[in-house]
Design a protein around this motif. Structure first.
Motif, PDB file in Angstrom:
ATOM      1  N   MET A   1      71.733  33.351  28.715  1.00 17.61           N
ATOM      2  CA  MET A   1      70.967  34.550  29.015  1.00 17.61           C
ATOM      3  C   MET A   1      71.555  35.709  28.226  1.00 17.61           C
ATOM      4  SD  MET A   1      70.142  36.104  32.722  1.00 17.61           S
ATOM      5  CE  MET A   1      69.244  37.592  32.887  1.00 17.61           C
ATOM      6  N   GLY A   2      70.688  36.602  27.754  1.00 15.72           N
ATOM      7  CA  GLY A   2      71.121  37.741  26.972  1.00 15.72           C
ATOM      8  C   GLY A   2      71.263  38.992  27.825  1.00 15.72           C
ATOM      9  N   ARG A   3      71.522  40.074  27.157  1.00 15.36           N
ATOM     10  CA  ARG A   3      71.639  41.358  27.844  1.00 15.36           C
ATOM     11  C   ARG A   3      70.255  41.907  28.168  1.00 15.36           C
ATOM     12  NH1 ARG A   3      75.015  44.637  23.596  1.00 15.36           N
ATOM     13  NH2 ARG A   3      73.539  43.547  22.295  1.00 15.36           N
ATOM     14  N   LEU A   4      70.176  42.674  29.223  1.00 15.36           N
ATOM     15  CA  LEU A   4      68.920  43.323  29.597  1.00 15.36           C
ATOM     16  C   LEU A   4      69.006  44.800  29.250  1.00 15.36           C
ATOM     17  CD1 LEU A   4      68.172  41.758  33.091  1.00 15.36           C
ATOM     18  CD2 LEU A   4      67.179  41.149  30.894  1.00 15.36           C
ATOM     19  N   ILE A   5      67.937  45.312  28.696  1.00 14.15           N
ATOM     20  CA  ILE A   5      67.831  46.735  28.385  1.00 14.15           C
ATOM     21  C   ILE A   5      66.645  47.275  29.166  1.00 14.15           C
ATOM     22  CG2 ILE A   5      67.410  48.437  26.586  1.00 14.15           C
ATOM     23  CD1 ILE A   5      68.723  46.517  24.618  1.00 14.15           C
ATOM     24  N   ILE A   6      66.879  48.317  29.946  1.00 15.57           N
ATOM     25  CA  ILE A   6      65.817  48.929  30.748  1.00 15.57           C
ATOM     26  C   ILE A   6      65.475  50.262  30.114  1.00 15.57           C
ATOM     27  CG2 ILE A   6      65.185  49.792  33.012  1.00 15.57           C
ATOM     28  CD1 ILE A   6      67.277  47.838  34.160  1.00 15.57           C
ATOM     29  N   ASP A   7      64.212  50.405  29.746  1.00 14.73           N
ATOM     30  CA  ASP A   7      63.710  51.627  29.108  1.00 14.73           C
ATOM     31  C   ASP A   7      62.515  52.114  29.924  1.00 14.73           C
ATOM     32  OD1 ASP A   7      63.139  53.685  27.332  1.00 14.73           O
ATOM     33  OD2 ASP A   7      62.054  52.378  25.942  1.00 14.73           O
ATOM     34  N   GLY A   8      62.788  52.991  30.891  1.00 12.48           N
ATOM     35  CA  GLY A   8      61.716  53.469  31.748  1.00 12.48           C
ATOM     36  C   GLY A   8      61.168  52.329  32.579  1.00 12.48           C
ATOM     37  N   ASN A   9      59.887  52.014  32.403  1.00 10.81           N
ATOM     38  CA  ASN A   9      59.254  50.917  33.137  1.00 10.81           C
ATOM     39  C   ASN A   9      59.312  49.597  32.373  1.00 10.81           C
ATOM     40  OD1 ASN A   9      58.565  52.581  35.259  1.00 10.81           O
ATOM     41  ND2 ASN A   9      56.565  53.095  34.385  1.00 10.81           N
ATOM     42  N   ARG A  10      59.921  49.607  31.203  1.00  7.09           N
ATOM     43  CA  ARG A  10      59.985  48.401  30.370  1.00  7.09           C
ATOM     44  C   ARG A  10      61.359  47.759  30.481  1.00  7.09           C
ATOM     45  NH1 ARG A  10      57.751  51.921  25.706  1.00  7.09           N
ATOM     46  NH2 ARG A  10      55.575  52.056  26.290  1.00  7.09           N
ATOM     47  N   ILE A  11      61.402  46.429  30.442  1.00  3.74           N
ATOM     48  CA  ILE A  11      62.644  45.682  30.454  1.00  3.74           C
ATOM     49  C   ILE A  11      62.624  44.726  29.271  1.00  3.74           C
ATOM     50  CG2 ILE A  11      64.084  44.038  31.707  1.00  3.74           C
ATOM     51  CD1 ILE A  11      62.913  45.138  34.285  1.00  3.74           C
ATOM     52  N   TYR A  12      63.702  44.761  28.466  1.00  4.30           N
ATOM     53  CA  TYR A  12      63.832  43.899  27.299  1.00  4.30           C
ATOM     54  C   TYR A  12      65.042  43.004  27.481  1.00  4.30           C
ATOM     55  CZ  TYR A  12      60.901  47.539  25.237  1.00  4.30           C
ATOM     56  OH  TYR A  12      59.906  48.427  24.979  1.00  4.30           O
ATOM     57  N   GLU A  13      64.957  41.766  26.984  1.00  3.37           N
ATOM     58  CA  GLU A  13      66.102  40.864  26.979  1.00  3.37           C
ATOM     59  C   GLU A  13      66.538  40.663  25.532  1.00  3.37           C
ATOM     60  OE1 GLU A  13      67.435  36.367  28.327  1.00  3.37           O
ATOM     61  OE2 GLU A  13      65.379  37.016  28.636  1.00  3.37           O
ATOM     62  N   VAL A  14      67.813  40.906  25.258  1.00  2.00           N
ATOM     63  CA  VAL A  14      68.353  40.759  23.911  1.00  2.00           C
ATOM     64  C   VAL A  14      68.899  39.346  23.756  1.00  2.00           C
ATOM     65  CG1 VAL A  14      70.076  41.614  22.287  1.00  2.00           C
ATOM     66  CG2 VAL A  14      68.930  43.211  23.822  1.00  2.00           C
ATOM     67  N   ASP A  15      68.433  38.633  22.746  1.00  2.00           N
ATOM     68  CA  ASP A  15      68.906  37.280  22.460  1.00  2.00           C
ATOM     69  C   ASP A  15      70.191  37.386  21.645  1.00  2.00           C
ATOM     70  OD1 ASP A  15      69.325  34.653  21.811  1.00  2.00           O
ATOM     71  OD2 ASP A  15      67.325  34.324  20.976  1.00  2.00           O
ATOM     72  N   GLU A  16      71.328  37.192  22.304  1.00  2.00           N
ATOM     73  CA  GLU A  16      72.619  37.378  21.648  1.00  2.00           C
ATOM     74  C   GLU A  16      72.892  36.325  20.581  1.00  2.00           C
ATOM     75  OE1 GLU A  16      75.482  37.697  24.787  1.00  2.00           O
ATOM     76  OE2 GLU A  16      74.762  39.681  25.370  1.00  2.00           O
ATOM     77  N   LEU A  17      72.402  35.105  20.768  1.00  2.00           N
ATOM     78  CA  LEU A  17      72.582  34.070  19.747  1.00  2.00           C
ATOM     79  C   LEU A  17      71.836  34.429  18.467  1.00  2.00           C
ATOM     80  CD1 LEU A  17      72.300  30.817  21.887  1.00  2.00           C
ATOM     81  CD2 LEU A  17      74.348  31.840  20.910  1.00  2.00           C
ATOM     82  N   CYS A  18      70.644  34.985  18.626  1.00  2.00           N
ATOM     83  CA  CYS A  18      69.857  35.401  17.463  1.00  2.00           C
ATOM     84  C   CYS A  18      70.571  36.535  16.724  1.00  2.00           C
ATOM     85  CB  CYS A  18      68.462  35.834  17.894  1.00  2.00           C
ATOM     86  SG  CYS A  18      67.403  36.360  16.543  1.00  2.00           S
ATOM     87  N   LEU A  19      71.103  37.501  17.465  1.00  2.00           N
ATOM     88  CA  LEU A  19      71.822  38.608  16.846  1.00  2.00           C
ATOM     89  C   LEU A  19      73.063  38.121  16.109  1.00  2.00           C
ATOM     90  CD1 LEU A  19      71.615  41.374  19.594  1.00  2.00           C
ATOM     91  CD2 LEU A  19      70.376  41.270  17.438  1.00  2.00           C
ATOM     92  N   LYS A  20      73.754  37.131  16.669  1.00  2.00           N
ATOM     93  CA  LYS A  20      74.941  36.571  16.034  1.00  2.00           C
ATOM     94  C   LYS A  20      74.577  35.887  14.721  1.00  2.00           C
ATOM     95  CE  LYS A  20      78.797  33.457  16.881  1.00  2.00           C
ATOM     96  NZ  LYS A  20      79.407  32.511  17.798  1.00  2.00           N
TER      97      LYS A  20
END
Length: 51
Positions: A1-20
């Motif tokens: 599981m990646g990190r979650l980013i909350i931007d107002g009413n939106r929630i994003y999941e960051v794929d850490e393997l992809c970033l690596k």
């Protein structure tokens, strides 16, 4: 599981393997040697007029 980013009413999941992988690829591109530049009049379709 990646990190979650909350931007107002939106929630994003960051794929850490992809970033690596992306970081490793960009690092490999920086370490590549650039292709040698062609000199004018030598093999690039242009010739100098000799008089």
């Amino acid at each position: 599981m990646g990190r979650l980013i909350i931007d107002g009413n939106r929630i994003y999941e960051v794929d850490e393997l992809c970033l690596k992988r992306k970081k490793e690829q960009s690092g490999a591109e920086k370490n590549r040697k650039p292709a040698p530049a062609q000199q004018a009049g030598r093999g690039n379709g242009y010739t100098k007029n000799k008089r």
